[in-house]
Design an enzyme around this catalytic site. Structure first.
Site, PDB file in Angstrom:
ATOM      1  N   ARG A  74      35.082  30.800  43.389  1.00 28.98           N
ATOM      2  CA  ARG A  74      35.594  31.594  44.293  1.00 28.98           C
ATOM      3  C   ARG A  74      35.721  30.338  45.266  1.00 28.98           C
ATOM      4  NH1 ARG A  74      36.681  36.397  43.714  1.00 28.98           N
ATOM      5  NH2 ARG A  74      35.472  37.886  42.442  1.00 28.98           N
ATOM      6  N   ASP A 136      40.735  44.273  38.497  1.00 31.22           N
ATOM      7  CA  ASP A 136      41.164  45.318  39.660  1.00 31.22           C
ATOM      8  C   ASP A 136      42.548  45.837  39.719  1.00 31.22           C
ATOM      9  OD1 ASP A 136      38.360  44.669  40.466  1.00 31.22           O
ATOM     10  OD2 ASP A 136      39.363  43.234  42.053  1.00 31.22           O
TER      11      ASP A 136
HETATM   12  O1  F6P Z   1      37.722  40.720  41.702  1.00 33.46           O
HETATM   13  C1  F6P Z   1      36.945  41.370  40.648  1.00 33.46           C
HETATM   14  C2  F6P Z   1      35.500  41.670  40.852  1.00 33.46           C
HETATM   15  O2  F6P Z   1      34.840  41.820  39.966  1.00 33.46           O
HETATM   16  C3  F6P Z   1      35.831  42.972  41.947  1.00 33.46           C
HETATM   17  O3  F6P Z   1      35.927  44.303  41.203  1.00 33.46           O
HETATM   18  C4  F6P Z   1      34.319  42.798  42.468  1.00 33.46           C
HETATM   19  O4  F6P Z   1      34.521  43.454  44.033  1.00 33.46           O
HETATM   20  C5  F6P Z   1      34.142  41.347  42.894  1.00 33.46           C
HETATM   21  O5  F6P Z   1      35.169  40.611  41.930  1.00 33.46           O
HETATM   22  C6  F6P Z   1      32.976  40.741  42.411  1.00 33.46           C
HETATM   23  O6  F6P Z   1      33.053  39.603  43.137  1.00 33.46           O
HETATM   24  P1  F6P Z   1      31.639  38.377  42.549  1.00 33.46           P
HETATM   25  O7  F6P Z   1      31.543  38.179  41.120  1.00 33.46           O
HETATM   26  O8  F6P Z   1      32.135  37.402  43.228  1.00 33.46           O
HETATM   27  O9  F6P Z   1      30.561  39.329  42.977  1.00 33.46           O
END
Ligand code: F6P
Length: 357
Positions: A74, A136
């Site tokens: 990210r 999502d």
């Molecule tokens: O965007 C995909 C997702 O799985 C969302 O549904 C969730 O809120 C988020 O990513 C979780 O993010 P991370 O894997 O960075 O904790």
């Protein structure tokens, strides 16, 4: 000779490998000489010049594999213009590596944040083609994203399994479903799993209506109730807060997530026994289902077609059952949400599902 760079960015999901395989096969089978660079761990690989050369054999046996063979990370769009800890200009670094490798195009697979950066690179003059991934399904410009249907299956299976134990014990069960700020995943898994109450961010809930719906079920002889709750579900009171008030509210928030708050309130107001289950990242893991394998392969193949024609600056999307190209400038920065007045919500209500509104 065409030289293509490829990367996967943001949270992973099922069928990323299938989509990349679709692009690669489309390119390699077109009879042109192709050089394919796979950037590692999302935009990080492009910024820091970390990549591996990919040959046709790298795409063998990956159709069914979950995750992403290139890795992901990210890198929030809002920080893209900020220099890194060593003062490196990240956008300039990405452009530098693109030109250094004499790339003809970047293929970028990602969700909302990823598309904002992809569009930024387009604005900076790079050739970009993108593919819509996310469990999502909240990406504007496409009716469907790959990963979504697989995640619906997993969340549905979770609700199915909760059903038997909820029935044995006569308990209220909350299954918290991912989806970030939108409710597609919860709505679809909730309907598929036969949830009695579905709470999504697009329809703020009233806790008293939820309790009434549970009591109505008890009066009709149903000993248990299942709620599918989106991780982004929000009460009517919280939805009415200003930005500043909301910030303060969240700073004092004591629950791990909204489901635990709802569970506490149901217990407190009705005295019923409540349990919370959070399948979490299992929803993003494992093999893509058959729908996503076909869907991602199709989008990948269509992306290769755009590249071969030199048509850049598009996301390959899906609208009204057709694969389409959508200008990146239109996609970036827009969120697709469930319409509370859509027919699916009306139909769910006809089935007796409460949305707590
Ligand atoms: O965007 C995909 C997702 O799985 C969302 O549904 C969730 O809120 C988020 O990513 C979780 O993010 P991370 O894997 O960075 O904790």
């Amino acid at each position: 000779m065409i030289r293509i760079g490829m990367l996967t960015s943001g949270g992973d999901c099922q069928a990323l490998n299938a989509a990349m395989r679709g692009v690669a096969k489309g390119l390699f089978n077109a009879g042109k000489e192709v050089e394919l660079f796979g950037f590692l761990d999302g935009y990080k690989g492009l910024i820091y010049g970390k990549y591996k050369m990919l040959s046709p054999s790298d795409f063998s046996g990956i159709l069914t594999k979950g995750g992403t063979m290139l890795g992901s990370s990210r890198m929030p769009f809002k920080n893209m213009r900020d220099p890194d800890e060593n003062g490196l200009d990240k956008v300039e670094a990405m452009k530098h590596n693109y030109y250094k490798l004499s790339l003809d195009c970047l293929v970028i697979l990602g969700g909302n944040g990823t598309h904002k950066t992809a569009n930024l690179l387009r604005e900076e003059g790079l050739n970009v083609v993108t593919l819509p991934k996310t469990i999502d399904n909240d990406l504007w410009g496409t009716d469907m994203t790959f990963g979504f249907q697989s995640a619906v299956d997993i969340a549905t299976q979770c609700i199915d399994q909760i059903h038997t134990t909820a029935a044995s014990h006569g308990r209220v069960f909350i299954v918290e479903v991912m989806g970030h700020k939108v409710g597609y995943l919860t709505l679809n898994a909730g309907m598929a799993g036969g949830a009695d109450i579905i709470l999504i961010p697009e329809i703020p809930y009233d806790i008293n209506k939820i309790i009434k719906a549970i009591q109505k079920r008890s009066e009709r002889g149903s000993k248990f109730t299942i709620l599918a709750v989106a991780e982004g579900a929000i009460s009517k009171e919280v939805a009415a807060l200003s930005k500043k008030e909301y910030k303060k509210y969240m700073a004092d928030y004591k629950y791990p997530s909204v489901s635990y708050e709802i569970a506490d309130k149901i217990k407190e107001k009705s005295g019923m026994e409540v349990r919370v289950t959070v399948p979490g990242h299992t929803q993003r893991g494992g093999s893509p289902n058959s729908y996503d394998r076909v869907f991602a392969s199709r989008l990948g193949a269509e992306a290769s077609k755009l590249i071969l024609k030199g048509e850049y600056g598009y996301m390959v999307g899906y609208q009204n059952r057709e694969v389409v190209k959508v200008p990146l400038a239109d996609v970036a920065g827009k969120l697709k949400m469930v319409d509370p007045d859509s027919t699916i919500i009306k139909e769910a209500k006809m089935l007796g599902i409460s949305f707590g509104d």
